[in-house]
Write an enzyme that holds these catalytic residues in place. Structure first.
Site, mmCIF file in Angstrom:
data_model
loop_
_atom_site.group_PDB
_atom_site.id
_atom_site.type_symbol
_atom_site.label_atom_id
_atom_site.label_comp_id
_atom_site.label_asym_id
_atom_site.label_seq_id
_atom_site.Cartn_x
_atom_site.Cartn_y
_atom_site.Cartn_z
ATOM 1 N N GLU A 156 -5.619 -6.029 -5.557
ATOM 2 C CA GLU A 156 -4.892 -5.692 -4.334
ATOM 3 C C GLU A 156 -3.980 -4.488 -4.581
ATOM 4 O O GLU A 156 -3.655 -4.155 -5.718
ATOM 5 C CB GLU A 156 -4.047 -6.886 -3.873
ATOM 6 C CG GLU A 156 -4.896 -8.122 -3.548
ATOM 7 C CD GLU A 156 -4.107 -9.294 -2.963
ATOM 8 O OE1 GLU A 156 -4.599 -9.903 -2.010
ATOM 9 O OE2 GLU A 156 -3.015 -9.618 -3.469
ATOM 10 N N ASP A 164 4.779 -7.680 0.080
ATOM 11 C CA ASP A 164 4.596 -6.315 -0.459
ATOM 12 C C ASP A 164 5.456 -5.215 0.175
ATOM 13 O O ASP A 164 5.555 -5.140 1.402
ATOM 14 C CB ASP A 164 3.159 -5.834 -0.230
ATOM 15 C CG ASP A 164 2.113 -6.853 -0.551
ATOM 16 O OD1 ASP A 164 2.440 -7.927 -1.062
ATOM 17 O OD2 ASP A 164 0.941 -6.579 -0.256
#
Ligand code: FRU
Length: 465
Positions: free
Chosen positions: A206, A25
């Site tokens: 998420e 990420d």
């Protein structure tokens, strides 16, 4: 064991990759003094997930990145999971000395087996007083603990300007909920509200983000709530869905929720398999909203055949909202590509897409090998991308794929902007209303394309016009 073969021909030029390690990420995207900072989930010691730390890169044009020292390093007891960075202009947290401005990172501490807090995910702070180059963890960590094992990925923004407060969007991942908190000083947090479960819920939620965006051609803005989910996304594995609505400082209320349960009826930032954990930059001048995603999918991320690095970011995308013919506001995304970049191939095409027409774009190596096929179907009103014959696809069973997006505009032609950069292809259709991002692992760069249009029987060529 011998090291895997190096793969320099798969290294993108305009998409960030770490020098020789793993990344996932994007974290802490922030603009400070003309520099864009990209922190990222990084294993500083290897090319698979683990030892999670924040790597760090900077750029002035969002295309050419320089990697720096690891910004926040894991310890024996603590892994540094995803989070965000804000510029604390008014020194609300008190980390800045006289004449200094602090950047504050808000991230998830995930504790390892040797920690007394093992199994818990909590939110912590670190700060930088040298414009993001070095970071000090806050002595009072953690600052927010719900005694949860799945509370993570805080994205913080300022609400109400100097007289307002900080808002954190985070997830209770297993509950498929976005939780919103407020704080006067980034150190003490109060629950504001919860959102979800809603729309796609076939996996954990998420990396949320919540931000205001302009509606193109009007003076209006709306709020967009972005949340990634894995697995259970439209194209399989992980993906990024969004909701358009309003935020009043306490609660996010979507303008519309789909009553049907089909994934294709929900709104997705991308329709390929490789756009995850996308979040936006803080502190960009003129309220521009710029996002970057991780161009990968948890289904096969551990096995993608690049070496010595693994994992890449998407291009930065500038987002706004467009009112579509069906009445809905949808996110439009356009890549930030400031200049001609050597090694990057960009095709701008307008292909026939009237009744009965099927247009195909075949993208190959200079020798005509490793075809990647884009198809625009004028009857079905779809764009699809078939990578199942493009280079190395056998490293994981869910990698070879054909993925499909629903087009939003009616039209005798469809515009496509296709960006090909070594192991990444990003397609922006209908001026960015529909995007489709795919990793590919061809034997040589995909530099060539041809297009053809076939007309289904029962339609005369040119019927559409
Ligand atoms: C999303 C994610 C986050 C977490 C991070 C760990 O890809 O699972 O929820 O913070 O990766 O690396």
């Amino acid at each position: 064991m011998t090291a895997p073969r190096q793969t320099p021909h798969l290294r993108p030029v305009a998409h960030f990759t770490a020098r020789d390690t793993w990344l996932n990420d994007p974290n802490g995207l922030v603009h400070v003094g003309g520099t864009y900072h990209l922190f990222f989930q990084n294993n500083p010691e290897g090319s698979t997930w683990g030892n999670m730390s924040w790597g760090h890169a900077t750029s002035t044009d969002l295309v050419t990145w320089t990697e720096h020292e690891v910004a926040l390093r894991h310890t024996e007891q603590e892994q540094i999971f995803s989070g965000s960075v804000v510029v604390d202009h008014d020194n609300t947290a008190g980390f800045a000395g006289p004449g200094e401005t602090a950047l504050v990172a808000i991230y998830t501490s995930a504790y390892s087996a040797s920690s007394p807090l093992h199994g818990r995910q909590v939110q912590s702070l670190a700060y930088s007083v040298d414009a993001g180059m070095t970071w000090t963890p806050h002595a009072g960590n953690p600052v927010l603990d719900r005694e949860s094992s799945d509370f993570r990925d805080p994205k913080v923004f300022r609400w109400g300007g100097a007289d307002g407060y900080w808002v954190m969007a985070a997830v209770e991942a297993a509950d498929r909920q976005v939780v919103l908190y407020s704080s006067p000083d980034l150190r003490t947090w109060t629950l504001l509200s919860e959102f979800g479960p809603a729309h796609a819920v076939g996996g954990v939620w998420e990396c949320p983000d919540l931000f205001p965006v302009r509606v193109a051609g009007t003076g209006e803005t709306r709020w967009v709530l972005v949340v990634s989910l894995t697995p259970g996304a439209l194209a399989g594995g992980g993906g990024t869905q969004y909701f358009v609505g309003d935020f009043d400082g306490v609660r996010f209320v979507p303008e519309r929720l789909s009553a049907r349960e089909e994934l294709a009826g929900f709104d997705w930032l991308d329709h390929g398999r490789d756009y995850y954990a996308a979040v936006s930059f803080d502190n960009v001048p003129e309220d521009r909203r710029l996002m970057i995603g991780w161009a990968n999918n948890w289904d096969y991320a551990a096995e993608t055949p690049t070496w010595p690095w693994r994992g890449a970011m998407s291009l930065a995308r500038e987002v706004d909202l467009v009112r579509c013919p069906d009445g809905a506001l949808r996110v439009r995304q356009r890549p930030v590509l400031p200049t001609d970049i050597e090694g990057l191939t960009v095709f701008d095409l307008e292909v026939p897409s009237g009744p009965g027409e099927v247009s195909e774009v075949r993208i190959t190596t200079a020798d005509g090998a490793d075809p990647l096929l884009l198809r625009v179907d004028g009857d079905a009103r779809t764009l699809s991308c078939d990578r199942s014959r493009c280079g190395d696809v056998d490293f994981h069973p869910s990698f070879p794929s054909e993925d499909t997006a629903t087009l939003r505009l009616a039209g005798a032609t469809t515009r496509l902007r296709v960006v090909v950069d070594a192991c990444l292809v990003e397609v922006f259709a209908e001026d960015g209303l529909v995007t489709l991002t795919q990793q590919v692992f061809p034997t040589a760069p995909l530099t060539t394309y041809d297009t053809r249009t076939v007309v289904r029987s029962g339609h005369a060529p040119g019927d559409a016009r």
